[in-house]
Design an enzyme around this catalytic site. Structure first.
Site, PDB file in Angstrom:
ATOM      1  N   TRP A 105       0.706  -0.927   0.017  1.00 55.32           N
ATOM      2  CA  TRP A 105       0.383  -0.201   0.445  1.00 55.32           C
ATOM      3  C   TRP A 105       0.401   1.535   0.152  1.00 55.32           C
ATOM      4  O   TRP A 105       0.209   2.367  -0.668  1.00 55.32           O
ATOM      5  CB  TRP A 105      -0.728   0.040   1.282  1.00 55.32           C
ATOM      6  N   ASP A 174      -1.679   6.849   6.115  1.00 55.15           N
ATOM      7  CA  ASP A 174      -2.597   5.659   5.821  1.00 55.15           C
ATOM      8  C   ASP A 174      -2.653   4.863   7.024  1.00 55.15           C
ATOM      9  O   ASP A 174      -2.178   4.014   7.069  1.00 55.15           O
ATOM     10  CB  ASP A 174      -1.886   4.798   4.086  1.00 55.15           C
ATOM     11  N   LYS A 198     -12.231  -1.138   6.763  1.00 57.61           N
ATOM     12  CA  LYS A 198     -11.701  -2.072   8.090  1.00 57.61           C
ATOM     13  C   LYS A 198     -12.223  -2.110   9.362  1.00 57.61           C
ATOM     14  O   LYS A 198     -13.240  -2.535   9.855  1.00 57.61           O
ATOM     15  CB  LYS A 198     -10.129  -2.325   7.733  1.00 57.61           C
TER      16      LYS A 198
HETATM   17  N1  PMP Z   1      -4.483   1.512   2.267  1.00 63.64           N
HETATM   18  C1  PMP Z   1      -4.426  -0.134   3.219  1.00 63.64           C
HETATM   19  C2  PMP Z   1      -4.053   0.397   4.473  1.00 63.64           C
HETATM   20  C3  PMP Z   1      -5.381  -0.252   2.623  1.00 63.64           C
HETATM   21  O1  PMP Z   1      -5.098  -1.945   2.987  1.00 63.64           O
HETATM   22  C4  PMP Z   1      -6.038  -0.320   1.283  1.00 63.64           C
HETATM   23  C5  PMP Z   1      -7.132  -1.542   0.718  1.00 63.64           C
HETATM   24  N2  PMP Z   1      -6.894  -3.150   1.216  1.00 63.64           N
HETATM   25  C6  PMP Z   1      -6.242   0.586   1.036  1.00 63.64           C
HETATM   26  C7  PMP Z   1      -5.343   1.646   1.124  1.00 63.64           C
HETATM   27  C8  PMP Z   1      -6.825   0.583  -0.442  1.00 63.64           C
HETATM   28  O2  PMP Z   1      -8.170   1.356  -0.527  1.00 63.64           O
HETATM   29  P1  PMP Z   1      -9.161   0.867  -1.767  1.00 63.64           P
HETATM   30  O3  PMP Z   1      -9.014  -0.105  -1.611  1.00 63.64           O
HETATM   31  O4  PMP Z   1     -10.120   1.434  -0.542  1.00 63.64           O
HETATM   32  O5  PMP Z   1      -8.649   2.366  -2.357  1.00 63.64           O
END
Ligand code: PMP
Length: 367
Positions: A105, A174, A198
């Site tokens: 991520w 994030d 989450k």
């Molecule tokens: N950052 C983290 C830490 C994630 O776990 C995720 C998705 N699992 C994302 C960003 C991306 O999020 P999205 O699918 O809502 O774009």
């Protein structure tokens, strides 16, 4: 009630049962209005009350200082990868940003930022994501517009248990997968964002907490809906927001408050994750987690079975057996394989205990 399901999914993930019951109760007729929230204008006073109480609950739970704005945005965590760069990389003339890349991520976020400025990954690239490079080895650029990190890498199960020291450079994080699982000193950050699906709600809304003085510096090409300043000035109602998702966030925040707040969530998350890590650690290598002990996530626990690389037949057997017991969504992310147990706030100690017991039985069966 149908078969009991224990949901260890990584997101969208389990929601607290009382939240779902409340949502069900209010689905057809919200607050005696005779219509559903799903059918209600975002310009009504009823919806305003929902979004305002979501904000004030969040402010209370995280003790957010008054000089921070709380925004409810769309586009998910991925949308924020772009929004962060579009809004903040121009804070300084050089348009440089530092990224700490510890998994999928943060790597994705760095890639998006490269479209808008210069990205410096502060440590040598890792072949495999198994930990956080020692901060003494980071080369931080003092004239970077911000330093970015992902507080909990959901795929790899790597969590920061410290706040990076960036001297005077703005820190961006994030927190999608460990948001509200422990207290956080917001004043140490320029910006925090978290997708709701989450730990705080369902898909569709992303929470942004941003320091006021960083607003109004977006690049010209920043789309209006990703512009923090526009959203802040309009109480996140510049255009139609994800109304129902914001309502669910409000219910989850009430649930967290009623259950002891972030301190209680923190305590529980340590208890739950230790139950699983203890079994891994005491399995003589039958279960293995590749992540450095110092940064193993309380939220997402990835592990292999049989040997370090994972015996795929055994892992399949493990997942099938789990599924027969109602334990679902334990499959590791397709990029790393194996098993992953996600233990977000809504997952109970009892559910975690059931998984722990199953892991022990599976181990003994194969010894
Ligand atoms: N950052 C983290 C830490 C994630 O776990 C995720 C998705 N699992 C994302 C960003 C991306 O999020 P999205 O699918 O809502 O774009």
């Amino acid at each position: 009630d149908t078969k009991t399901i224990l949901n260890f999914g990584s997101g969208p993930a389990k929601l607290p049962k009382p939240v779902l019951i409340q949502a069900q109760k209010e689905l057809l007729d919200y607050n005696g209005l005779g219509i559903s929230i799903l059918e209600m204008s975002h310009r009504t006073s009823d919806f305003n009350q929902i979004i305002n109480s979501a904000e004030s609950l969040l402010r209370e739970l995280l003790s957010i200082p008054a000089n921070y704005k709380v925004l409810f945005m769309q586009g998910g965590g991925t949308g924020q990868f772009s929004a962060v760069a579009l809004n903040l990389i121009g804070l300084k003339e050089d348009r440089c940003a530092d990224y700490i890349v510890t998994g999928t991520w943060s790597a994705g976020a760095a890639k998006e930022a490269e479209k808008h400025g210069k990205v410096n990954v502060v440590h040598p690239k890792m072949d495999r994501y198994t930990g956080i490079p020692d901060s003494s080895s980071w080369s931080l650029n003092p004239s970077a517009s911000y330093v970015y990190f992902c507080c909990n890498e959901t795929v790899h199960g790597i969590e920061f248990n410290f706040i990076p020291d960036t001297k005077d450079v703005i820190l961006v994080s994030d927190m999608s997968s460990n948001f509200l699982s422990r207290p956080v000193d917001v004043s140490k950050f320029g910006l925090i964002f978290a997708g709701a699906q989450k730990n705080v709600g369902c898909a569709g809304v992303t929470i942004v907490i941003v320091r006021e003085d960083l607003l109004g510096k977006a690049l010209k090409e920043c789309p209006t809906i990703l512009d923090y300043n526009v959203q802040a000035k309009n109480n996140s109602l510049h255009n139609t927001p994800p109304t129902y998702s914001i309502y669910i966030v409000k219910l989850v925040l009430e649930w967290i408050k009623n259950n002891g707040g972030t301190d209680a969530m923190n305590k529980l998350s340590k208890q739950k994750s230790s139950m699983i890590y203890d079994i891994i650690n005491n399995s003589n290598g039958f279960y293995s987690c590749p992540i450095d002990v110092s940064c193993r996530s309380r939220m997402n626990i990835p592990f292999r079975i049989g040997n370090m690389e994972g015996d795929e037949a055994l892992e399949r057997e493990f997942l099938e057996g789990a599924s027969k017991l109602g334990m679902i969504s334990l499959k590791g992310h397709r990029s790393v394989g194996g098993v992953r147990a996600s233990l977000y706030n809504a997952v109970t100690v009892e559910e975690t205990q059931a998984l722990a017991t199953y892991m022990k039985e599976f181990l003994h069966k194969h010894l």
